[in-house]
Motif scaffolding. Sequence first.
Motif, PDB file in Angstrom:
ATOM      1  N   VAL A   1      52.096  33.366  22.443  1.00  0.00           N
ATOM      2  CA  VAL A   1      51.850  34.372  21.413  1.00  0.00           C
ATOM      3  C   VAL A   1      53.154  35.090  21.092  1.00  0.00           C
ATOM      4  N   ASP A   2      53.126  35.794  19.997  1.00  0.00           N
ATOM      5  CA  ASP A   2      54.259  36.612  19.587  1.00  0.00           C
ATOM      6  C   ASP A   2      54.467  37.731  20.599  1.00  0.00           C
ATOM      7  N   GLU A   3      55.718  38.065  20.885  1.00  0.00           N
ATOM      8  CA  GLU A   3      55.987  39.081  21.897  1.00  0.00           C
ATOM      9  C   GLU A   3      55.486  40.476  21.513  1.00  0.00           C
ATOM     10  N   VAL A   4      55.501  40.817  20.235  1.00  0.00           N
ATOM     11  CA  VAL A   4      54.990  42.127  19.825  1.00  0.00           C
ATOM     12  C   VAL A   4      53.480  42.197  20.086  1.00  0.00           C
ATOM     13  N   LYS A   5      52.774  41.147  19.728  1.00  0.00           N
ATOM     14  CA  LYS A   5      51.330  41.105  19.960  1.00  0.00           C
ATOM     15  C   LYS A   5      51.029  41.202  21.463  1.00  0.00           C
ATOM     16  N   TYR A   6      51.769  40.475  22.252  1.00  0.00           N
ATOM     17  CA  TYR A   6      51.571  40.481  23.708  1.00  0.00           C
ATOM     18  C   TYR A   6      51.788  41.874  24.288  1.00  0.00           C
ATOM     19  N   PHE A   7      52.914  42.486  23.939  1.00  0.00           N
ATOM     20  CA  PHE A   7      53.227  43.787  24.531  1.00  0.00           C
ATOM     21  C   PHE A   7      52.403  44.922  23.917  1.00  0.00           C
ATOM     22  N   ASP A   8      51.924  44.763  22.692  1.00  0.00           N
ATOM     23  CA  ASP A   8      50.970  45.740  22.140  1.00  0.00           C
ATOM     24  C   ASP A   8      49.689  45.746  22.980  1.00  0.00           C
ATOM     25  N   ALA A   9      49.213  44.571  23.351  1.00  0.00           N
ATOM     26  CA  ALA A   9      47.999  44.475  24.171  1.00  0.00           C
ATOM     27  C   ALA A   9      48.230  45.090  25.554  1.00  0.00           C
ATOM     28  N   LEU A  10      49.391  44.827  26.131  1.00  0.00           N
ATOM     29  CA  LEU A  10      49.715  45.414  27.431  1.00  0.00           C
ATOM     30  C   LEU A  10      49.797  46.940  27.324  1.00  0.00           C
ATOM     31  N   ALA A  11      50.387  47.438  26.249  1.00  0.00           N
ATOM     32  CA  ALA A  11      50.490  48.886  26.036  1.00  0.00           C
ATOM     33  C   ALA A  11      49.104  49.524  25.943  1.00  0.00           C
ATOM     34  N   THR A  12      48.175  48.850  25.292  1.00  0.00           N
ATOM     35  CA  THR A  12      46.807  49.360  25.183  1.00  0.00           C
ATOM     36  C   THR A  12      46.163  49.467  26.561  1.00  0.00           C
ATOM     37  N   THR A  13      46.328  48.445  27.376  1.00  0.00           N
ATOM     38  CA  THR A  13      45.789  48.456  28.740  1.00  0.00           C
ATOM     39  C   THR A  13      46.405  49.588  29.553  1.00  0.00           C
ATOM     40  N   LEU A  14      47.719  49.727  29.478  1.00  0.00           N
ATOM     41  CA  LEU A  14      48.410  50.771  30.238  1.00  0.00           C
ATOM     42  C   LEU A  14      48.001  52.165  29.767  1.00  0.00           C
ATOM     43  N   ASN A  15      47.791  52.317  28.478  1.00  0.00           N
ATOM     44  CA  ASN A  15      47.369  53.604  27.934  1.00  0.00           C
ATOM     45  C   ASN A  15      46.018  54.024  28.522  1.00  0.00           C
ATOM     46  N   LYS A  16      45.095  53.077  28.599  1.00  0.00           N
ATOM     47  CA  LYS A  16      43.782  53.371  29.181  1.00  0.00           C
ATOM     48  C   LYS A  16      43.912  53.741  30.661  1.00  0.00           C
ATOM     49  N   LEU A  17      44.693  52.966  31.388  1.00  0.00           N
ATOM     50  CA  LEU A  17      44.853  53.222  32.820  1.00  0.00           C
ATOM     51  C   LEU A  17      45.544  54.552  33.095  1.00  0.00           C
ATOM     52  N   SER A  18      46.509  54.910  32.255  1.00  0.00           N
ATOM     53  CA  SER A  18      47.260  56.148  32.493  1.00  0.00           C
ATOM     54  C   SER A  18      46.396  57.392  32.312  1.00  0.00           C
ATOM     55  N   LYS A  19      45.251  57.234  31.661  1.00  0.00           N
ATOM     56  CA  LYS A  19      44.333  58.364  31.447  1.00  0.00           C
ATOM     57  C   LYS A  19      43.219  58.417  32.486  1.00  0.00           C
ATOM     58  N   ASP A  20      43.232  57.491  33.425  1.00  0.00           N
ATOM     59  CA  ASP A  20      42.194  57.429  34.453  1.00  0.00           C
ATOM     60  C   ASP A  20      42.480  58.473  35.534  1.00  0.00           C
ATOM     61  N   THR A  21      41.797  59.585  35.437  1.00  0.00           N
ATOM     62  CA  THR A  21      42.044  60.691  36.373  1.00  0.00           C
ATOM     63  C   THR A  21      41.429  60.437  37.754  1.00  0.00           C
ATOM     64  N   SER A  22      40.638  59.385  37.899  1.00  0.00           N
ATOM     65  CA  SER A  22      40.102  59.065  39.220  1.00  0.00           C
ATOM     66  C   SER A  22      41.128  58.304  40.069  1.00  0.00           C
ATOM     67  N   MET A  23      42.176  57.824  39.439  1.00  0.00           N
ATOM     68  CA  MET A  23      43.224  57.086  40.137  1.00  0.00           C
ATOM     69  C   MET A  23      44.143  58.063  40.873  1.00  0.00           C
ATOM     70  N   ARG A  24      44.672  57.625  41.988  1.00  0.00           N
ATOM     71  CA  ARG A  24      45.644  58.451  42.706  1.00  0.00           C
ATOM     72  C   ARG A  24      46.817  58.786  41.795  1.00  0.00           C
ATOM     73  N   GLU A  25      47.315  59.997  41.924  1.00  0.00           N
ATOM     74  CA  GLU A  25      48.375  60.471  41.038  1.00  0.00           C
ATOM     75  C   GLU A  25      49.649  59.635  41.151  1.00  0.00           C
ATOM     76  N   ASP A  26      50.021  59.223  42.359  1.00  0.00           N
ATOM     77  CA  ASP A  26      51.245  58.442  42.510  1.00  0.00           C
ATOM     78  C   ASP A  26      51.128  57.094  41.802  1.00  0.00           C
ATOM     79  N   MET A  27      49.951  56.488  41.848  1.00  0.00           N
ATOM     80  CA  MET A  27      49.753  55.212  41.155  1.00  0.00           C
ATOM     81  C   MET A  27      49.756  55.414  39.644  1.00  0.00           C
ATOM     82  N   ARG A  28      49.107  56.470  39.198  1.00  0.00           N
ATOM     83  CA  ARG A  28      49.087  56.765  37.765  1.00  0.00           C
ATOM     84  C   ARG A  28      50.505  57.037  37.257  1.00  0.00           C
TER      85      ARG A  28
END
Length: 115
Positions: A67-94
């Motif tokens: 796939v195109d690199e922009v498409k690939y990294f846009d999808a990864l950014a979306t995943t990371l954005n969701k995870l970074s808002k997960d307040t149930s995760m340990r702070e150091d991991m977040r």
Amino acid sequence: MESLIITLFQSRDFAHFKHLETSSYARHMALNEYYDGIVDHMDALAELQMANGVAIRCPKSIEIPDVDEVKYFDALATTLNKLSKDTSMREDMRNVIIDIQTLVNGLLYKLKMLK
């Protein structure tokens, strides 16, 4: 978290191959910066997992998508954005995920805006 770690390994290899394929100097350098920079973050995330008593298993293989690199990294950014808002995760991991998110967003800026 293990699937994210595997995805990050995949992203490093994906960026390295795209780095070798591109004829754009700006993309070449941006992708180089990413695959060099992601390693320490992957290690930090994996080591935090192991510190929590969760073993890291090596996958049998890591597929590199065609796939195109922009498409690939846009999808990864979306995943990371969701995870970074997960307040149930340990702070150091977040915090590590937020650092990775910053690296990915910087890469996306360079891929989209620099020619």
